[in-house]
Design an enzyme around this catalytic site. Structure first.
Site, PDB file in Angstrom:
ATOM      1  N   ARG A   9      43.411  49.363  45.788  1.00 51.86           N
ATOM      2  CA  ARG A   9      42.951  48.564  44.622  1.00 51.86           C
ATOM      3  C   ARG A   9      44.005  47.907  43.910  1.00 51.86           C
ATOM      4  O   ARG A   9      44.123  46.799  43.441  1.00 51.86           O
ATOM      5  CB  ARG A   9      41.726  49.165  44.014  1.00 51.86           C
ATOM      6  CG  ARG A   9      41.092  48.547  42.914  1.00 51.86           C
ATOM      7  CD  ARG A   9      40.334  47.294  43.150  1.00 51.86           C
ATOM      8  NE  ARG A   9      41.284  46.138  43.263  1.00 51.86           N
ATOM      9  CZ  ARG A   9      41.133  44.912  44.006  1.00 51.86           C
ATOM     10  NH1 ARG A   9      39.803  44.403  44.226  1.00 51.86           N
ATOM     11  NH2 ARG A   9      42.051  43.809  43.905  1.00 51.86           N
TER      12      ARG A   9
ATOM     13  N   HIS B 278      41.198  40.781  33.125  1.00 52.03           N
ATOM     14  CA  HIS B 278      40.673  42.017  32.699  1.00 52.03           C
ATOM     15  C   HIS B 278      40.596  42.531  31.396  1.00 52.03           C
ATOM     16  O   HIS B 278      40.529  43.738  31.184  1.00 52.03           O
ATOM     17  CB  HIS B 278      41.011  42.995  33.805  1.00 52.03           C
ATOM     18  CG  HIS B 278      40.785  42.947  35.101  1.00 52.03           C
ATOM     19  ND1 HIS B 278      39.414  42.808  35.781  1.00 52.03           N
ATOM     20  CD2 HIS B 278      41.703  42.730  36.326  1.00 52.03           C
ATOM     21  CE1 HIS B 278      39.322  42.656  37.157  1.00 52.03           C
ATOM     22  NE2 HIS B 278      40.896  42.598  37.433  1.00 52.03           N
TER      23      HIS B 278
ATOM     24  N   CYS C  25      47.563  42.251  34.232  1.00 54.43           N
ATOM     25  CA  CYS C  25      46.325  42.767  34.584  1.00 54.43           C
ATOM     26  C   CYS C  25      45.376  42.131  33.569  1.00 54.43           C
ATOM     27  O   CYS C  25      44.221  41.899  33.725  1.00 54.43           O
ATOM     28  CB  CYS C  25      46.096  44.331  34.528  1.00 54.43           C
ATOM     29  SG  CYS C  25      47.363  45.315  35.529  1.00 54.43           S
TER      30      CYS C  25
ATOM     31  N   CYS D 132      45.703  44.005  43.533  1.00 55.27           N
ATOM     32  CA  CYS D 132      45.445  43.113  42.192  1.00 55.27           C
ATOM     33  C   CYS D 132      46.808  42.827  42.045  1.00 55.27           C
ATOM     34  O   CYS D 132      47.048  41.605  41.681  1.00 55.27           O
ATOM     35  CB  CYS D 132      45.144  44.297  41.155  1.00 55.27           C
ATOM     36  SG  CYS D 132      43.437  44.382  41.025  1.00 55.27           S
TER      37      CYS D 132
END
Lengths: 273, 204
Positions: free
Chosen positions: A230, A185, A181, A234
């Site tokens: 969501r 991010h 992730c 991802c």
């Protein structure tokens, strides 16, 4: 009902027309465009239809046991929906687990209504062909936390542990592309193509505005999407295998992200490109 | 403050210090266990993809900030994986390279086994001045060859960087396109040409 559908179709037409119109202007960023939609339809997000559907499902007797979900305890007592989402994930004594909204709904739908877990988790997300009850229920429940500050407590050691594990999952690099992730991010002000990326681990404001606007109506997909969705999408783009719906891994990651959003007013269901 | 209280505070502080790393290791182990259990096969993305190699595990554990010794060791290991073209040529066709750079496809569970993975280059880098929809996770590569020339050393360097970016920076964000079998040798040569060919839009 017919009026509702006509209204929805009209709204979508306006949205898609405005999308292609502004998309032609090269200098307009995606976030500008989204801001434009938001203004344009500030008096009506299509997610409202999903909220209404979810409310009907919440109150309707269903499943083998023919009962509604009105006795479902989302953490603030049986049947209390108002403000429940802004305090989730939380620890539940009856299951001895930390649960996010969707895993908790799963518990209520199995224990109260008598559905089997497989029936619900087989296809938990809406598609063009089929609506998803658990997704609509989610939209309804989150809408009842609109305007309420995020306050996920980490006092319980199991929530604290879920937060720590979630943080590690956020940084867990694997798969053919070595992505985590954090690859996309954990830096402020970067984008993929034209898509701005929120910094979810080192920028409180980004973390808050991202988390508090999901679930959201996705204009490009014509669906209201839940937070489990969501995360699922991802991981798809991360080139990972699929996270199991409402699994401990997804709840832990959600706990990390939800706690990072603490203090901000919940603003969902949101509206996204 | 009395001596007894001070003593107990010191002991508590010492205990907390001693326990912290143990707890962290426990959490790392527990995370790995949960991840291995909670992901499943979907399409071409098999559950085994969550199994980390040494490099992925180290970069996760240290959140991309490796101790210098470990970093050097891992980079040397990654460098050994690089297989240079047998024909000794590094430059392919920049036009094919540009197409490949534009494609963000490949290796997700919604891709089919026969889908050819793209280079994903524009997702993170600026390349051609004509393409304005570029990402900014990686540095801009505009005028890459114009600035550096296109001699054999730089050709070899670019090929190696695409083949395995981790050989020069262990926890780089960039995938290891050759090492992980994402791109073929011919495709990587096309990307070298995209960056270095004077006729490429990257250098115009």
């Amino acid at each position: 009902m017919r009026t509702k559908q006509t209204y929805k179709a009209l709204l979508l037409l306006v949205l898609s027309a405005s999308f292609s119109a502004v998309a032609a202007e090269a200098t307009v960023t995606d976030s500008d465009r989204i801001e434009q939609y938001r203004e344009m339809i500030s008096d009506g997000n299509p997610a409202e239809f999903d909220e209404m559907r979810g409310e009907e499902l919440w109150k309707k007797a269903a499943g083998p046991n023919k009962v509604s979900l009105e006795q479902c305890d989302l953490g603030k007592g049986a049947g209390v929906v108002k403000g429940a989402y802004s305090e989730m994930p939380r620890f539940f004594k009856d299951t001895n687990k930390v649960q996010d909204l969707e895993s908790r709904l799963l518990t209520c739908m199995t224990t109260l209504q008598g559905f089997t877990e497989d029936e619900i988790t087989a296809k938990p997300f809406a598609s063009d062909k089929k609506q998803s009850d658990i997704s609509s229920l989610t939209t309804y429940v989150v809408g009842q936390s609109k305007g309420i500050k995020m306050a996920v407590s980490t006092k319980h050691p199991k929530v604290k542990e879920a937060y720590e594990i979630g943080k590690r999952i956020f940084n867990y690099r694997a798969g053919p592309y070595d992505f985590a992730c954090s690859t996309c991010h954990a830096t402020t002000g970067v984008r993929i193509r034209m898509q701005d990326l929120p910094n979810l681990s080192h920028n409180k404001k980004d973390a808050q505005s991202a988390y508090t606007t999901w679930p959201a109506y996705r204009v490009s997909q014509g669906q209201t999407r839940s937070f489990q969705w969501r995360l699922n999408d991802c991981f798809r783009q991360q080139r990972f295998p699929e996270p199991k719906f409402a699994s401990e891994a997804t709840v832990a990651l959600t706990t990390f992200l939800a706690v990072s959003a603490n203090g901000a007013e919940f603003a969902g269901p949101g509206l996204k490109r | 403050m009395n001596a007894k209280l001070m003593m107990s505070m010191t002991v508590t502080a010492a205990l907390a210090l001693a326990m912290a790393p143990v707890q962290a290791a426990d959490l790392d182990a527990k995370t790995a266990e949960i991840v291995k259990r909670d992901f499943r096969d979907k399409g071409i993305a098999k559950a085994t993809r969550v199994n980390q190699d040494e490099l992925q595990a180290a970069c996760s554990k240290y959140v991309d900030k490796l101790p210098p010794k470990l970093k050097a060791k891992l980079e040397a290991k990654e460098a050994e994986t690089i297989k240079f073209p047998a024909d000794g040529k590094f430059m392919g066709d920049w036009k094919a390279g540009e197409k490949l750079a534009q494609s963000g496809k490949g290796m997700t569970w919604s891709d089919k086994p026969e889908d050819v993975p793209g280079g994903n280059c524009y997702n993170c880098h600026q390349l051609s001045s004509k393409e304005i929809a570029y990402g900014t996770i990686g540095p801009s590569l505009l005028n890459f060859g114009k600035v550096r020339g296109n001699g054999e050393d730089i050709q070899r360097y670019v090929y190696a960087r695409i083949y395995n970016a981790k050989a020069s920076n262990a926890c780089a964000n960039m995938p290891r396109f050759g090492h992980m079998g994402i791109l073929t040798e011919a495709q990587m040569k096309d990307l070298v040409a995209l960056l270095l060919d004077p006729e490429s839009p990257v250098n115009k």
